[in-house]
Design a protein around this motif. Structure first.
Motif, PDB file in Angstrom:
ATOM      1  N   GLU A   1      -4.843   4.482  -6.969  1.00  0.00           N
ATOM      2  CA  GLU A   1      -5.841   4.937  -6.007  1.00  0.00           C
ATOM      3  C   GLU A   1      -6.145   6.413  -6.174  1.00  0.00           C
ATOM      4  OE1 GLU A   1      -6.069   3.687  -1.787  1.00  0.00           O
ATOM      5  OE2 GLU A   1      -4.021   3.020  -2.162  1.00  0.00           O
TER       6      GLU A   1
ATOM      7  N   ASP B   1       0.835  -1.207   0.000  1.00  0.00           N
ATOM      8  CA  ASP B   1       0.000   0.000   0.000  1.00  0.00           C
ATOM      9  C   ASP B   1       0.873   1.262   0.000  1.00  0.00           C
ATOM     10  OD1 ASP B   1      -2.313   1.455   0.063  1.00  0.00           O
ATOM     11  OD2 ASP B   1      -2.917   0.871   2.078  1.00  0.00           O
ATOM     12  N   ASP B   2       0.291   2.362  -0.400  1.00  0.00           N
ATOM     13  CA  ASP B   2       0.970   3.676  -0.364  1.00  0.00           C
ATOM     14  C   ASP B   2       2.300   3.654  -1.101  1.00  0.00           C
ATOM     15  OD1 ASP B   2      -1.112   4.325   1.232  1.00  0.00           O
ATOM     16  OD2 ASP B   2       0.026   4.489   3.096  1.00  0.00           O
TER      17      ASP B   2
ATOM     18  N   ASP C   1      -0.668   5.818  -4.107  1.00  0.00           N
ATOM     19  CA  ASP C   1      -1.525   6.715  -3.343  1.00  0.00           C
ATOM     20  C   ASP C   1      -2.124   7.825  -4.213  1.00  0.00           C
ATOM     21  OD1 ASP C   1      -2.281   7.429  -0.531  1.00  0.00           O
ATOM     22  OD2 ASP C   1      -1.402   9.334  -1.194  1.00  0.00           O
TER      23      ASP C   1
HETATM   24 CA    CA Z   1      -3.608   3.387  -0.097  1.00  0.00          CA
END
Ligand code: CA
Ligand code: C2E
Ligand code: CA
Length: 549
Positions: free
Chosen positions: A511, A454-455, A477
């Motif tokens: 995202e 993630d990120d 992100d």
């Molecule tokens: Ca995220």
């Protein structure tokens, strides 16, 4: 002197000397069933009078219930036997209802071999030790130990709370004698720098409190601390580095705080010192009211979260945000935690997730969302058996628990196939040295669960991880998406990330796609999934299900 006169004389002595002692003296007249005790016992134990008739029955209201019968037996025995000494440890009950252990001792005056009067004293066993034999300083346990002239006067100076850094480590590694030496040396250094109207107290093991009641501003306080710190360093050298340590301080001045009650000053100095400690050792910090208020708000939120969790996760909810293919087909959804206060107002995840992480409450809350998401996923699978739910897992959960086992058990408990679950972990957790983190990752992956990084692209991305961890998906992100629409360099960077993902046969989820322009940009990168408000905001399960029915 007759018995009555003798008893009255003792009562007078008790009343006269009462203010000179911390203990409670008493005298009993066995013939007339009267008990007389120091008046200070009235406040402590909630007695209505200190001259008590029918005392064995009356004292039942202040003696701890399960100890009462033993006292009754003792008094009957003293009345009827010739034993002249009373020595018992039992509990009374304080004004606010808590049990207080006391040591009660008495001596009887006898006539014709019979006890007629007993004189004695009640000591509180747990009473605070007010002096300290290592430093010879007073301990500051409560306001009673502040010199009277200080507690009555107006605060115009400063407080410095000093801490001997890592005393526990010194005690453990070099020995408690050296820990004691560090404490007594610090105390000597403090004393040598104080003016006659400044006071120092040894608060607890490793902390001292300097009080300058009438004068001094922040600069004076800081300079005083620096002088003390220099003295400590000089002393360490002088003693041949027998024990090497440093000190830290929190400073509060009279202009930092509107409320000068004893309690709020203590709390403020505690907060200032803990802020200093959080900066590392050998430093000092001034009290900051804004930061203090913020920490109180966090503390309040932490308490509310804790009680919600205890209360079967009342106030917690799971929202789902869909992940679509670039062709706008729903592939799955990310489970996102939501929280409402008891009064109904929502708290942003940006506020409550860090509090859950700081307090360790993310462990039960993370397990709860995992299980809720898995059981909800089964409901969606009725419409689309390939539907995939994605769950965020915090660094803290991986570090403190066996996440691989927790996730596996949760899947088994509900009977969801591993391929229907994705786990999102941020790369900030992967310090190269952290083997446990990597093991958890590979174990989860080996179960057939999809692993998402993630990120990705925020913070310090380490491209080596991609090769080591071989994530199934990297999630970039929203900040990356936004930057790429505005800045050519960022755009090129995102393109490189995408081509790296393609080369490594790793999926990519872009995202935070909100606008048409962002969607065009995202599609050109040929990602596996797109997630963003453009396709759907996070929503409750009921509205997610409506998308299929
Ligand atoms: Ca995220
Ligand atoms: P995240 O894991 O990066 O989650 C994505 C966040 O981006 C979500 O915010 C989502 O609502 C938001 N988002 C998605 N699309 C858009 C968009 O188009 N525009 C904008 N402006 N925002 C978008 P949310 O729900 O507020 O969550 C924030 C963060 O809180 C999450 O970031 C995650 O780090 C954390 N979080 C949320 N739920 C959990 C959880 O159950 N466990 C853990 N450990 N962390 C969670
Ligand atoms: Ca996420």
């Amino acid at each position: 002197m007759n018995n009555n006169n003798l008893f009255n004389l003792y009562c007078d002595i008790i009343d006269f000397t009462e203010s000179t002692m911390d203990n409670y003296m008493f005298v009993i007249d066995f013939e007339n069933d009267i008990y007389h005790i120091s008046r200070s016992a009235l406040d402590r134990f909630g007695l209505s009078d200190n001259h008590i008739f029918d005392f064995v029955n009356t004292l039942e209201q202040v003696i701890y219930p399960s100890d009462y019968q033993a006292i009754r037996n003792e008094m009957t025995e003293l009345k009827t036997s010739s034993r002249a000494i009373h020595n018992m440890q039992y509990r009374w009950v304080s004004q606010n209802g808590s049990p207080i252990w006391i040591n009660c001792r008495g001596r009887c005056i006898q006539k014709n071999g019979k006890n007629i009067i007993m004189v004695g004293c009640l000591n509180e066993i747990g009473a605070k030790q007010k002096a300290d034999n290592i430093t010879g300083l007073l301990r500051l346990g409560d306001s009673l130990t502040l010199p009277q002239e200080i507690s009555d006067s107006y605060f115009r100076g400063f407080l410095i709370r000093i801490n001997v850094d890592d005393l526990r480590g010194i005690n453990a590694k070099i020995g408690t004698d050296f820990g004691d030496l560090a404490i007594s040396q610090t105390s000597e250094c403090i004393l040598s720098e104080l003016e006659s109207d400044q006071y120092v107290f040894h608060i607890n093991g490793d902390e001292f409190l300097i009080l300058s009641m009438n004068h001094g501003d922040y600069n004076d306080a800081r300079d005083l601390f620096i002088r003390i710190r220099n003295d400590v360093e000089a002393k360490i050298q002088q003693k041949g580095f027998l024990v090497v340590y440093s000190i830290s301080a929190g400073i509060v001045t009279s202009s930092d705080l509107g409320d000068y009650s004893f309690d709020s000053l203590m709390k403020a100095s505690e907060f200032a010192l803990s802020s200093a400690k959080s900066l590392g050792k050998n430093t000092y910090t001034r009290f900051n009211i804004e930061m203090y208020k913020e920490s109180l708000t966090k503390e309040l939120l932490a308490n509310q979260l804790r009680s919600s969790i205890k209360n079967d996760f009342k106030g917690f909810e799971v929202y789902y945000q869909i992940l679509t293919s670039p062709e706008n087909k729903i592939i799955g959804a990310e489970a996102l935690m939501r929280y409402h206060l008891p009064n109904g107002s929502p708290v942003s995840p940006a506020d409550f997730i860090p509090v859950l992480e700081d307090t360790g409450l993310i462990i039960p809350a993370g397990k709860w969302i995992l299980e809720t998401a898995i059981s909800d996923c089964l409901k969606v699978c009725k419409y689309n058996p390939d539907f995939m739910v994605s769950v965020n897992i915090s660094f803290m959960q991986v570090l403190k628990t066996n996440m691989a086992k927790t996730v596996k058990r949760a899947l088994e408990k509900y009977g969801l196939p591993a391929k229907n679950l994705m786990v999102e972990l941020t790369e900030s957790g992967f310090l190269e040295s952290d083997l446990h983190y990597q093991k958890t990752w590979s174990r989860l992956k080996s179960y057939g669960i999809k692993m998402a990084l993630d990120d990705f692209g925020t913070g310090y991305s380490n491209f080596h991880y991609l090769n080591e961890l071989k994530p199934n998906v990297i999630k970039t992100d929203r900040s990356f998406t936004v930057a790429a629409t505005k800045d050519e360099y960022e755009h090129v960077l995102l393109e490189h990330v995408a081509s790296l993902a393609h080369t490594l046969h790793c999926g990519m989820c872009i995202e935070g796609v909100e606008t048409e322009a962002e969607l065009e940009l995202a599609k050109a990168l040929e990602p596996t999934y797109i997630q963003g408000y453009y396709f759907g905001k996070p929503e409750p399960l009921s509205s997610l299900l409506k998308r299929f029915s």
